[in-house]
Design an enzyme around this catalytic site. Structure first.
Site, PDB file in Angstrom:
ATOM      1  N   GLU A 277     -93.088 -24.044  96.317  1.00  0.00           N
ATOM      2  CA  GLU A 277     -91.625 -23.920  96.150  1.00  0.00           C
ATOM      3  C   GLU A 277     -90.957 -25.259  96.423  1.00  0.00           C
ATOM      4  O   GLU A 277     -90.017 -25.642  95.730  1.00  0.00           O
ATOM      5  CB  GLU A 277     -91.060 -22.831  97.072  1.00  0.00           C
ATOM      6  CG  GLU A 277     -91.525 -21.436  96.718  1.00  0.00           C
ATOM      7  CD  GLU A 277     -91.345 -21.082  95.237  1.00  0.00           C
ATOM      8  OE1 GLU A 277     -90.256 -21.300  94.692  1.00  0.00           O
ATOM      9  OE2 GLU A 277     -92.310 -20.604  94.629  1.00  0.00           O
ATOM     10  N   TRP A 280     -91.034 -27.004  93.330  1.00  0.00           N
ATOM     11  CA  TRP A 280     -89.954 -26.744  92.359  1.00  0.00           C
ATOM     12  C   TRP A 280     -88.769 -27.665  92.627  1.00  0.00           C
ATOM     13  O   TRP A 280     -88.073 -28.103  91.717  1.00  0.00           O
ATOM     14  CB  TRP A 280     -89.519 -25.275  92.410  1.00  0.00           C
ATOM     15  CG  TRP A 280     -90.390 -24.400  91.543  1.00  0.00           C
ATOM     16  CD1 TRP A 280     -91.406 -23.599  91.962  1.00  0.00           C
ATOM     17  CD2 TRP A 280     -90.320 -24.254  90.106  1.00  0.00           C
ATOM     18  NE1 TRP A 280     -91.970 -22.957  90.878  1.00  0.00           N
ATOM     19  CE2 TRP A 280     -91.316 -23.340  89.727  1.00  0.00           C
ATOM     20  CE3 TRP A 280     -89.507 -24.807  89.117  1.00  0.00           C
ATOM     21  CZ2 TRP A 280     -91.532 -22.966  88.407  1.00  0.00           C
ATOM     22  CZ3 TRP A 280     -89.712 -24.433  87.791  1.00  0.00           C
ATOM     23  CH2 TRP A 280     -90.718 -23.526  87.445  1.00  0.00           C
ATOM     24  N   TRP A 308     -71.581 -18.921  73.083  1.00  0.00           N
ATOM     25  CA  TRP A 308     -71.109 -18.351  74.357  1.00  0.00           C
ATOM     26  C   TRP A 308     -69.764 -17.671  74.137  1.00  0.00           C
ATOM     27  O   TRP A 308     -68.938 -18.154  73.352  1.00  0.00           O
ATOM     28  CB  TRP A 308     -70.938 -19.461  75.409  1.00  0.00           C
ATOM     29  CG  TRP A 308     -72.186 -20.247  75.677  1.00  0.00           C
ATOM     30  CD1 TRP A 308     -72.425 -21.547  75.313  1.00  0.00           C
ATOM     31  CD2 TRP A 308     -73.351 -19.817  76.371  1.00  0.00           C
ATOM     32  NE1 TRP A 308     -73.669 -21.943  75.740  1.00  0.00           N
ATOM     33  CE2 TRP A 308     -74.265 -20.899  76.398  1.00  0.00           C
ATOM     34  CE3 TRP A 308     -73.736 -18.618  76.977  1.00  0.00           C
ATOM     35  CZ2 TRP A 308     -75.517 -20.823  76.993  1.00  0.00           C
ATOM     36  CZ3 TRP A 308     -74.988 -18.550  77.579  1.00  0.00           C
ATOM     37  CH2 TRP A 308     -75.865 -19.630  77.581  1.00  0.00           C
ATOM     38  N   ASN A 343     -83.259 -16.159  96.486  1.00  0.00           N
ATOM     39  CA  ASN A 343     -83.722 -16.710  95.202  1.00  0.00           C
ATOM     40  C   ASN A 343     -83.874 -15.656  94.101  1.00  0.00           C
ATOM     41  O   ASN A 343     -83.439 -15.848  92.977  1.00  0.00           O
ATOM     42  CB  ASN A 343     -85.050 -17.447  95.399  1.00  0.00           C
ATOM     43  CG  ASN A 343     -85.551 -18.024  94.094  1.00  0.00           C
ATOM     44  OD1 ASN A 343     -84.875 -18.830  93.461  1.00  0.00           O
ATOM     45  ND2 ASN A 343     -86.729 -17.591  93.656  1.00  0.00           N
ATOM     46  N   TRP A 361     -73.927 -21.257  80.998  1.00  0.00           N
ATOM     47  CA  TRP A 361     -74.594 -21.509  82.286  1.00  0.00           C
ATOM     48  C   TRP A 361     -73.830 -22.515  83.128  1.00  0.00           C
ATOM     49  O   TRP A 361     -73.864 -22.476  84.354  1.00  0.00           O
ATOM     50  CB  TRP A 361     -76.049 -21.962  82.103  1.00  0.00           C
ATOM     51  CG  TRP A 361     -76.221 -23.245  81.339  1.00  0.00           C
ATOM     52  CD1 TRP A 361     -76.449 -23.377  80.007  1.00  0.00           C
ATOM     53  CD2 TRP A 361     -76.187 -24.581  81.867  1.00  0.00           C
ATOM     54  NE1 TRP A 361     -76.542 -24.706  79.670  1.00  0.00           N
ATOM     55  CE2 TRP A 361     -76.393 -25.464  80.785  1.00  0.00           C
ATOM     56  CE3 TRP A 361     -76.009 -25.130  83.147  1.00  0.00           C
ATOM     57  CZ2 TRP A 361     -76.418 -26.858  80.931  1.00  0.00           C
ATOM     58  CZ3 TRP A 361     -76.029 -26.502  83.305  1.00  0.00           C
ATOM     59  CH2 TRP A 361     -76.229 -27.356  82.205  1.00  0.00           C
ATOM     60  N   TRP A 384     -80.230 -23.130  86.779  1.00  0.00           N
ATOM     61  CA  TRP A 384     -79.311 -22.434  85.860  1.00  0.00           C
ATOM     62  C   TRP A 384     -79.806 -22.565  84.424  1.00  0.00           C
ATOM     63  O   TRP A 384     -79.756 -21.620  83.644  1.00  0.00           O
ATOM     64  CB  TRP A 384     -77.878 -22.974  86.005  1.00  0.00           C
ATOM     65  CG  TRP A 384     -77.133 -22.165  87.011  1.00  0.00           C
ATOM     66  CD1 TRP A 384     -76.962 -22.465  88.338  1.00  0.00           C
ATOM     67  CD2 TRP A 384     -76.504 -20.901  86.802  1.00  0.00           C
ATOM     68  NE1 TRP A 384     -76.258 -21.455  88.953  1.00  0.00           N
ATOM     69  CE2 TRP A 384     -75.957 -20.489  88.039  1.00  0.00           C
ATOM     70  CE3 TRP A 384     -76.335 -20.075  85.692  1.00  0.00           C
ATOM     71  CZ2 TRP A 384     -75.266 -19.278  88.192  1.00  0.00           C
ATOM     72  CZ3 TRP A 384     -75.646 -18.876  85.838  1.00  0.00           C
ATOM     73  CH2 TRP A 384     -75.127 -18.496  87.078  1.00  0.00           C
TER      74      TRP A 384
HETATM   75  P1  FAD Z   1     -87.986 -21.018 100.436  1.00  0.00           P
HETATM   76  O1  FAD Z   1     -88.580 -19.952  99.606  1.00  0.00           O
HETATM   77  O2  FAD Z   1     -88.269 -21.017 101.875  1.00  0.00           O
HETATM   78  O3  FAD Z   1     -88.453 -22.383  99.770  1.00  0.00           O
HETATM   79  C1  FAD Z   1     -88.600 -23.607 100.506  1.00  0.00           C
HETATM   80  C2  FAD Z   1     -87.792 -24.705  99.841  1.00  0.00           C
HETATM   81  O4  FAD Z   1     -88.276 -24.959  98.525  1.00  0.00           O
HETATM   82  C3  FAD Z   1     -86.322 -24.351  99.658  1.00  0.00           C
HETATM   83  O5  FAD Z   1     -85.604 -24.588 100.843  1.00  0.00           O
HETATM   84  C4  FAD Z   1     -85.919 -25.251  98.512  1.00  0.00           C
HETATM   85  O6  FAD Z   1     -85.637 -26.575  98.947  1.00  0.00           O
HETATM   86  C5  FAD Z   1     -87.178 -25.282  97.662  1.00  0.00           C
HETATM   87  N1  FAD Z   1     -87.113 -24.281  96.602  1.00  0.00           N
HETATM   88  C6  FAD Z   1     -87.488 -22.984  96.655  1.00  0.00           C
HETATM   89  N2  FAD Z   1     -87.352 -22.389  95.459  1.00  0.00           N
HETATM   90  C7  FAD Z   1     -86.873 -23.342  94.621  1.00  0.00           C
HETATM   91  C8  FAD Z   1     -86.527 -23.348  93.234  1.00  0.00           C
HETATM   92  N3  FAD Z   1     -86.671 -22.265  92.452  1.00  0.00           N
HETATM   93  N4  FAD Z   1     -86.051 -24.491  92.693  1.00  0.00           N
HETATM   94  C9  FAD Z   1     -85.917 -25.607  93.444  1.00  0.00           C
HETATM   95  N5  FAD Z   1     -86.239 -25.659  94.768  1.00  0.00           N
HETATM   96  C10 FAD Z   1     -86.709 -24.540  95.339  1.00  0.00           C
HETATM   97  N6  FAD Z   1     -81.981 -24.297  95.451  1.00  0.00           N
HETATM   98  C11 FAD Z   1     -81.294 -25.262  96.101  1.00  0.00           C
HETATM   99  O7  FAD Z   1     -81.820 -25.836  97.057  1.00  0.00           O
HETATM  100  N7  FAD Z   1     -80.037 -25.618  95.716  1.00  0.00           N
HETATM  101  C12 FAD Z   1     -79.403 -25.010  94.672  1.00  0.00           C
HETATM  102  O8  FAD Z   1     -78.276 -25.380  94.334  1.00  0.00           O
HETATM  103  C13 FAD Z   1     -80.090 -23.966  93.985  1.00  0.00           C
HETATM  104  N8  FAD Z   1     -79.491 -23.305  92.977  1.00  0.00           N
HETATM  105  C14 FAD Z   1     -80.176 -22.295  92.325  1.00  0.00           C
HETATM  106  C15 FAD Z   1     -79.553 -21.634  91.265  1.00  0.00           C
HETATM  107  C16 FAD Z   1     -80.221 -20.624  90.595  1.00  0.00           C
HETATM  108  C17 FAD Z   1     -79.558 -19.930  89.419  1.00  0.00           C
HETATM  109  C18 FAD Z   1     -81.530 -20.257  90.983  1.00  0.00           C
HETATM  110  C19 FAD Z   1     -82.262 -19.183  90.257  1.00  0.00           C
HETATM  111  C20 FAD Z   1     -82.154 -20.910  92.018  1.00  0.00           C
HETATM  112  C21 FAD Z   1     -81.490 -21.942  92.713  1.00  0.00           C
HETATM  113  N9  FAD Z   1     -82.091 -22.628  93.790  1.00  0.00           N
HETATM  114  C22 FAD Z   1     -81.413 -23.638  94.418  1.00  0.00           C
HETATM  115  C23 FAD Z   1     -83.505 -22.395  94.145  1.00  0.00           C
HETATM  116  C24 FAD Z   1     -83.767 -21.351  95.244  1.00  0.00           C
HETATM  117  O9  FAD Z   1     -83.062 -20.177  94.972  1.00  0.00           O
HETATM  118  C25 FAD Z   1     -83.403 -21.834  96.640  1.00  0.00           C
HETATM  119  O10 FAD Z   1     -83.955 -23.104  96.877  1.00  0.00           O
HETATM  120  C26 FAD Z   1     -83.970 -20.871  97.701  1.00  0.00           C
HETATM  121  O11 FAD Z   1     -83.437 -19.585  97.500  1.00  0.00           O
HETATM  122  C27 FAD Z   1     -83.621 -21.372  99.069  1.00  0.00           C
HETATM  123  O12 FAD Z   1     -84.033 -20.456 100.057  1.00  0.00           O
HETATM  124  P2  FAD Z   1     -85.156 -20.865 101.107  1.00  0.00           P
HETATM  125  O13 FAD Z   1     -84.829 -22.195 101.693  1.00  0.00           O
HETATM  126  O14 FAD Z   1     -85.306 -19.736 102.037  1.00  0.00           O
HETATM  127  O15 FAD Z   1     -86.405 -21.012 100.143  1.00  0.00           O
END
Ligand code: FAD
Length: 478
Positions: A277, A280, A308, A343, A361, A384
């Protein structure tokens, strides 16, 4: 004694900052943060992020004070502020960590020019990513566009460098006479103060980040791979705003998680999933760096002509958590009340806006930008676009999340929906994710009047799905 300015950006901490460590080795350090909304343009921080920034700067200021220095804060045009500072003090060099969004890259060039014109060295260092974007390329020497080979390549590349400590003998330069107190940055909401309760939810700053990581690795990681899709379970780390503002570096997270894995090999699947993650996040930055136009334009150019609709009434219902689809509404309310959304629910709400409501979006991205504490220029944009189908490695457009089955699958016992949509709390699980199908007697027993206590669905799922697929066919033909 020489003085080096260390310019904080998305890295509000004292450890694992190679640029700060180098400044410290060279002589006195002048720690500086400049709030420059004009340079950021439409990437100026949103309301929720400003709340986080305020508290993170406060924590950083306290840490620097404990180490015997003072954090200097300025507000305005960064290049002009820097020029004024360099003209008024004997400064040898300016150091900072790299930043990757287009406006930050452009600003870096301006700052370099301002420094060089005055004979001052400008140096930028890594610190915000595990791997620099230009170090990761495919076999043809081009950037990756698909996550799996990107991450495989990163995992085979040299391990991220070990975090660097702040040298214990760091000395600090005299504070700036023109430095502003934190309150003059006006980062906190007033009238109304919608974030009044947020300090019970979040602890911005590096100490908060360290404890959040520790709690995750002690109590949550055991269930990460299976629990991370279930919004009521709290199985994820909640590190995202800390990573966004650099309260902690991804290298610190990486090495701490790897050390846990060494001590507890049984956690391999969980920790590797967690690190993926983080992957990502890296991938999002890789994309933004190599394809900066994705901030505004679709990665897949065929989406430029997507028809759109952009209906304001439907948008408002989505923003306010009043769509009539409980899991969507729960997510949007969680976002408003906490500055965060799980997420899985981000994916569902983003799919709903772009596909069920045929809203661009970018409109959803802007709303998240303003309301998320972790609003990140790379991850928000890439995610997005992913949800809308226009992004790199995006979900195929025809895969349209059904908000009812998503709710039933990932919130089967309704804990998440009941928490955020309390007017549905008394509905039995069977109807919780589709209250409009509940018989009148069940609604009555639950004390729920649909259309007044809670909305009827603002669009019919099946019709909205058909309309989205028809819109997609149009751009495929074109
Ligand atoms: P954990 O599951 O604990 O993951 C650890 C770290 O990995 C996160 O803190 C984050 O830095 C990174 N991470 C995890 N999933 C993703 C992902 N899909 N994409 C990129 N990085 C990821 N994340 C953001 O940090 N900022 C945003 O503005 C953001 N906008 C999003 C918008 C949409 C529409 C979607 C679908 C996802 C978005 N995310 C964003 C990704 C993700 O949802 C969040 O990073 C995650 O929910 C953060 O929770 P956590 O720290 O508990 O994640």
């Amino acid at each position: 004694m020489t003085t080096t300015v260390f310019l904080f950006r998305n890295d509000l901490r004292l450890t694992d900052l190679p640029g700060l460590a180098a400044a410290s080795r060279a002589g006195d350090v002048l720690p500086l943060y400049i709030l420059d909304d004009a340079a950021a343009g439409d990437r100026a921080l949103g309301g929720a992020s400003r709340w986080w920034l305020h508290h993170s700067l406060q924590a950083l200021g306290e840490e620097i004070a404990q180490a015997g220095g003072q954090l200097n804060l300025l507000r305005g045009d960064s290049a002009a502020c820097l020029r004024e500072l360099l003209a008024s003090r004997d400064i040898t060099a300016v150091h900072c960590s790299r930043a990757y969004s287009p406006w930050e890259v452009a600003l870096e060039a301006q700052l370099r020019e301002a420094c060089n014109a005055l004979g001052v060295t400008f140096k930028r260092y890594p610190g915000t990513l595990l791997h620099e974007p230009e170090h990761i390329e495919n076999q043809s020497g081009a950037p990756f566009k698909v996550f799996t080979p990107f991450w495989r390549h990163c995992c085979r590349a040299e391990a991220p460098a070990q975090p660097v400590p702040l040298p214990s003998e760091t000395t600090w330069a005299e504070p700036l006479a023109q430095g502003a107190p934190l309150r003059e940055l006006e980062l906190l909401p007033t009238n109304p103060n919608w974030a009044a309760h947020w300090s019970t939810l979040w602890t911005p700053g590096s100490e908060g980040a360290r404890k959040t990581l520790e709690r995750f690795l002690q109590d949550r990681v055991q269930h990460y791979a299976s629990g991370r899709d279930h919004p009521a379970e709290e199985a994820t780390s909640r590190l995202s705003p800390h990573l966004r503002f650099g309260d902690i570096s991804p290298r610190q997270v990486w090495h701490t998680a790897r050390a846990t894995l060494q001590q507890q090999p049984a956690l391999e699947e969980q920790i590797n999933k967690f690190l993926a993650e983080l992957g990502w996040r890296e991938f999002s930055y890789h994309l933004l760096f190599h394809f900066p136009s994705i901030e505004h334009a679709p990665f897949k150019s065929q989406f430029e002509n997507f028809p759109w609709l952009g209906n304001e009434t439907l948008l408002r219902a989505w923003q306010q958590g009043q769509t009539g689809y409980p899991v969507v509404d729960a997510g949007m309310r969680e976002l408003w009340h906490t500055g965060y959304m799980h997420n899985r629910i981000r994916m569902v709400t983003a799919s709903f806006l772009t596909k069920h409501l045929l809203t661009h979006w970018r409109t959803g991205e802007r709303w998240f930008w303003d309301t998320l504490v972790d609003a990140d220029p790379a991850s928000n944009t890439a995610s997005w676009q992913w949800a809308a189908g226009s992004g790199a490695d995006a979900a195929p457009y025809f895969r349209i999340f059904n908000p009812v089955t998503q709710g039933q699958k990932f919130d089967a016992d309704g804990v998440y929906v009941r928490r955020w949509v309390p007017e549905l709390a008394a509905l039995p699980d069977r109807y919780l994710h589709r209250p409009w199908e509940a018989p009148a007697a069940v609604l009555e027993e639950a004390g729920l009047s649909l259309g007044s206590d809670y909305p009827q669905p603002i669009v019919d799922h099946r019709e909205a799905r058909e309309a989205a697929l028809a819109a997609y066919q149009e751009i495929r033909k074109g």
